[in-house]
Design a protein around this motif. Sequence first.
Motif, PDB file in Angstrom:
ATOM      1  N   LEU A  25       0.843  -1.198   0.000  1.00  0.00           N
ATOM      2  CA  LEU A  25       0.000   0.000   0.000  1.00  0.00           C
ATOM      3  C   LEU A  25       0.878   1.246   0.000  1.00  0.00           C
ATOM      4  N   PRO A  26       0.335   2.388  -0.458  1.00  0.00           N
ATOM      5  CA  PRO A  26       1.200   3.526  -0.786  1.00  0.00           C
ATOM      6  C   PRO A  26       1.571   4.458   0.356  1.00  0.00           C
ATOM      7  N   SER A  27       0.703   4.583   1.363  1.00  0.00           N
ATOM      8  CA  SER A  27       0.985   5.595   2.388  1.00  0.00           C
ATOM      9  C   SER A  27       0.089   5.373   3.591  1.00  0.00           C
ATOM     10  N   ARG A  28       0.292   6.189   4.600  1.00  0.00           N
ATOM     11  CA  ARG A  28      -0.602   6.222   5.758  1.00  0.00           C
ATOM     12  C   ARG A  28      -1.369   7.544   5.816  1.00  0.00           C
ATOM     13  N   LEU A  30      -3.964   8.514   4.122  1.00  0.00           N
ATOM     14  CA  LEU A  30      -5.407   8.295   4.142  1.00  0.00           C
ATOM     15  C   LEU A  30      -5.719   7.187   5.138  1.00  0.00           C
ATOM     16  N   PRO A  31      -6.649   7.400   6.060  1.00  0.00           N
ATOM     17  CA  PRO A  31      -6.962   6.370   7.060  1.00  0.00           C
ATOM     18  C   PRO A  31      -7.405   5.049   6.465  1.00  0.00           C
ATOM     19  N   ARG A  32      -7.998   5.078   5.274  1.00  0.00           N
ATOM     20  CA  ARG A  32      -8.571   3.862   4.702  1.00  0.00           C
ATOM     21  C   ARG A  32      -7.552   2.761   4.475  1.00  0.00           C
ATOM     22  N   TRP A  33      -6.314   3.108   4.117  1.00  0.00           N
ATOM     23  CA  TRP A  33      -5.361   2.062   3.754  1.00  0.00           C
ATOM     24  C   TRP A  33      -5.133   1.079   4.895  1.00  0.00           C
ATOM     25  N   GLU A  34      -4.827   1.610   6.069  1.00  0.00           N
ATOM     26  CA  GLU A  34      -4.521   0.748   7.212  1.00  0.00           C
ATOM     27  C   GLU A  34      -5.786   0.217   7.882  1.00  0.00           C
ATOM     28  N   HIS A  35      -6.824   1.054   7.948  1.00  0.00           N
ATOM     29  CA  HIS A  35      -8.005   0.705   8.734  1.00  0.00           C
ATOM     30  C   HIS A  35      -9.019  -0.132   7.968  1.00  0.00           C
ATOM     31  N   GLU A  55       1.961 -11.106   3.142  1.00  0.00           N
ATOM     32  CA  GLU A  55       3.041 -10.231   3.596  1.00  0.00           C
ATOM     33  C   GLU A  55       2.660  -8.803   3.249  1.00  0.00           C
ATOM     34  N   TYR A  56       2.897  -7.888   4.175  1.00  0.00           N
ATOM     35  CA  TYR A  56       2.414  -6.514   4.004  1.00  0.00           C
ATOM     36  C   TYR A  56       3.551  -5.511   4.121  1.00  0.00           C
ATOM     37  N   ALA A  57       3.473  -4.457   3.313  1.00  0.00           N
ATOM     38  CA  ALA A  57       4.427  -3.347   3.407  1.00  0.00           C
ATOM     39  C   ALA A  57       3.719  -2.056   3.021  1.00  0.00           C
ATOM     40  N   ASN A  58       4.081  -0.985   3.694  1.00  0.00           N
ATOM     41  CA  ASN A  58       3.543   0.342   3.388  1.00  0.00           C
ATOM     42  C   ASN A  58       4.702   1.233   2.944  1.00  0.00           C
ATOM     43  N   ALA A  59       4.520   1.928   1.830  1.00  0.00           N
ATOM     44  CA  ALA A  59       5.609   2.708   1.238  1.00  0.00           C
ATOM     45  C   ALA A  59       5.825   4.058   1.897  1.00  0.00           C
ATOM     46  N   GLU A  60       4.893   4.480   2.760  1.00  0.00           N
ATOM     47  CA  GLU A  60       5.011   5.803   3.396  1.00  0.00           C
ATOM     48  C   GLU A  60       5.199   6.904   2.352  1.00  0.00           C
ATOM     49  N   ASN A  61       4.501   6.750   1.224  1.00  0.00           N
ATOM     50  CA  ASN A  61       4.520   7.745   0.141  1.00  0.00           C
ATOM     51  C   ASN A  61       5.899   7.903  -0.500  1.00  0.00           C
ATOM     52  N   ASP A  62       6.693   6.838  -0.487  1.00  0.00           N
ATOM     53  CA  ASP A  62       8.059   6.873  -1.008  1.00  0.00           C
ATOM     54  C   ASP A  62       8.198   5.785  -2.071  1.00  0.00           C
ATOM     55  N   ALA A  63       8.267   6.196  -3.337  1.00  0.00           N
ATOM     56  CA  ALA A  63       8.330   5.227  -4.438  1.00  0.00           C
ATOM     57  C   ALA A  63       9.585   4.373  -4.367  1.00  0.00           C
ATOM     58  N   ALA A  64      10.717   4.970  -3.980  1.00  0.00           N
ATOM     59  CA  ALA A  64      11.961   4.199  -3.887  1.00  0.00           C
ATOM     60  C   ALA A  64      11.833   3.109  -2.824  1.00  0.00           C
ATOM     61  N   ARG A  65      11.189   3.442  -1.724  1.00  0.00           N
ATOM     62  CA  ARG A  65      10.972   2.441  -0.671  1.00  0.00           C
ATOM     63  C   ARG A  65      10.082   1.314  -1.194  1.00  0.00           C
ATOM     64  N   GLN A  66       9.057   1.673  -1.957  1.00  0.00           N
ATOM     65  CA  GLN A  66       8.159   0.647  -2.469  1.00  0.00           C
ATOM     66  C   GLN A  66       8.858  -0.254  -3.481  1.00  0.00           C
ATOM     67  N   LEU A  83      -0.682  -4.523  -5.621  1.00  0.00           N
ATOM     68  CA  LEU A  83       0.102  -3.290  -5.534  1.00  0.00           C
ATOM     69  C   LEU A  83      -0.761  -2.048  -5.721  1.00  0.00           C
ATOM     70  N   ASP A  84      -0.767  -1.192  -4.709  1.00  0.00           N
ATOM     71  CA  ASP A  84      -1.286   0.168  -4.865  1.00  0.00           C
ATOM     72  C   ASP A  84      -0.056   1.066  -4.920  1.00  0.00           C
ATOM     73  N   ALA A  85       0.273   1.493  -6.120  1.00  0.00           N
ATOM     74  CA  ALA A  85       1.560   2.137  -6.362  1.00  0.00           C
ATOM     75  C   ALA A  85       1.641   3.529  -5.752  1.00  0.00           C
ATOM     76  N   ALA A  86       2.737   3.795  -5.051  1.00  0.00           N
ATOM     77  CA  ALA A  86       2.985   5.140  -4.536  1.00  0.00           C
ATOM     78  C   ALA A  86       3.195   6.127  -5.672  1.00  0.00           C
ATOM     79  N   ASP A  87       3.760   5.662  -6.777  1.00  0.00           N
ATOM     80  CA  ASP A  87       3.945   6.454  -7.992  1.00  0.00           C
ATOM     81  C   ASP A  87       3.795   5.481  -9.160  1.00  0.00           C
ATOM     82  N   THR A  88       2.725   5.635  -9.919  1.00  0.00           N
ATOM     83  CA  THR A  88       2.386   4.616 -10.917  1.00  0.00           C
ATOM     84  C   THR A  88       3.409   4.512 -12.034  1.00  0.00           C
ATOM     85  N   ARG A  89       4.113   5.599 -12.343  1.00  0.00           N
ATOM     86  CA  ARG A  89       5.154   5.536 -13.369  1.00  0.00           C
ATOM     87  C   ARG A  89       6.463   4.985 -12.810  1.00  0.00           C
ATOM     88  N   ALA A  90       6.814   5.449 -11.624  1.00  0.00           N
ATOM     89  CA  ALA A  90       8.102   5.065 -11.049  1.00  0.00           C
ATOM     90  C   ALA A  90       8.179   3.581 -10.723  1.00  0.00           C
TER      91      ALA A  90
END
Length: 344
Positions: A25-28, A30-35, A55-66, A83-90
């Motif tokens: 998931l892309p970030s925290r 928006l409350p919806r992603w985690e909740h 297995e779960y990971a949150n990108a914290e709005n960072d495409a490189a991290r994702q 995959l909910d991409a933090a940056d769909t092109r990156a």
Amino acid sequence: MALSSAACGGDGGAGEGGFRVGLLLPSRALPRWEHSDKPLIESGLKRLCPDCTMEYANAENDAARQRQQISTMITRGVGVLILDAADTRALRSSIQEARRAGVPVVAYDRLAEGPISGFVSFDGGEVGRLQGEALLKAMGPGASGRTVVMMNGDPTSPNAAWYRRGALSVLEGKVKIARSYETLGWTAHNAHDNMSAAIAALGPDRIDGVLAANDAIAAGVISAFKKAGVRNPPPVTGQDADLEGLRRIVRGEQDMTVYKPFGKEAAAAAAMAVALGRGEEADEVATTTIDSPTTKDIPSVLLKPNAVTAADIEKTLVRDGVYTVEQICTPKLRRACDRIGLTG
């Protein structure tokens, strides 16, 4: 198919017939992603594939991290990625990496670029149309020719452009769009800054309505009006049916939101991921196809969103069990809830 070994207990196995599913998931912000999305997808996977693990990971709005998170999951042997991409092109190169490793990718909520195997979301054009129609209705008779500010989403998200096109299909030719802003990160803070600039440029009395792309942006818009000393802001739209957004609707600060039944979206994503992980086609779940900038005829599920005003809260979100009346109607809001008939 190349996926069969993972689906039958190879490196991606989690017991007989099971496999590992990676959820990114892309970030925290928006409350919806985690909740909502994360637990709903996990329960959907367990229901369809009891031996599967997530297995779960949150990108914290960072495409490189994702990108790194995707590589790690591929190395650890996941059978399929949601995959909910933090940056769909990156993230295109990471999706190509997954394809080379024989790991199908289901794009979730945002249409990622690259060789994805399926896509699950809501009809973004319909989201924008619902917002535009609600804004015109809220501005009342004679809305034609009135001045509107558009507070769009993050330009890195294709959904932001999708919502905007839908809204413009309703608003263009009927209102004057005096200012239009993009909201980096979909954050209330950036929306506040953009709205403050619009108020300074136009004057608060010359803004008749605000098309805010989601509830976080609406929060920033409303806070900017309050800071400018505007006691009765013009109609403001929203999206995502966040709890705080609903409370603003009850208070009369925000006119509407768009409710996207996340349970249906999560269930469709889980079903598509399980089908792909078992070596089946995404077409078994898809109801339509869509084109991305890189890929044609992607098997897709596009769900119908719902407009929600104060009069609709009980028959939509409360009825569906998203929130209880007690969660929405804090003690300070009890009288306001009584006025709109939100009594449980």
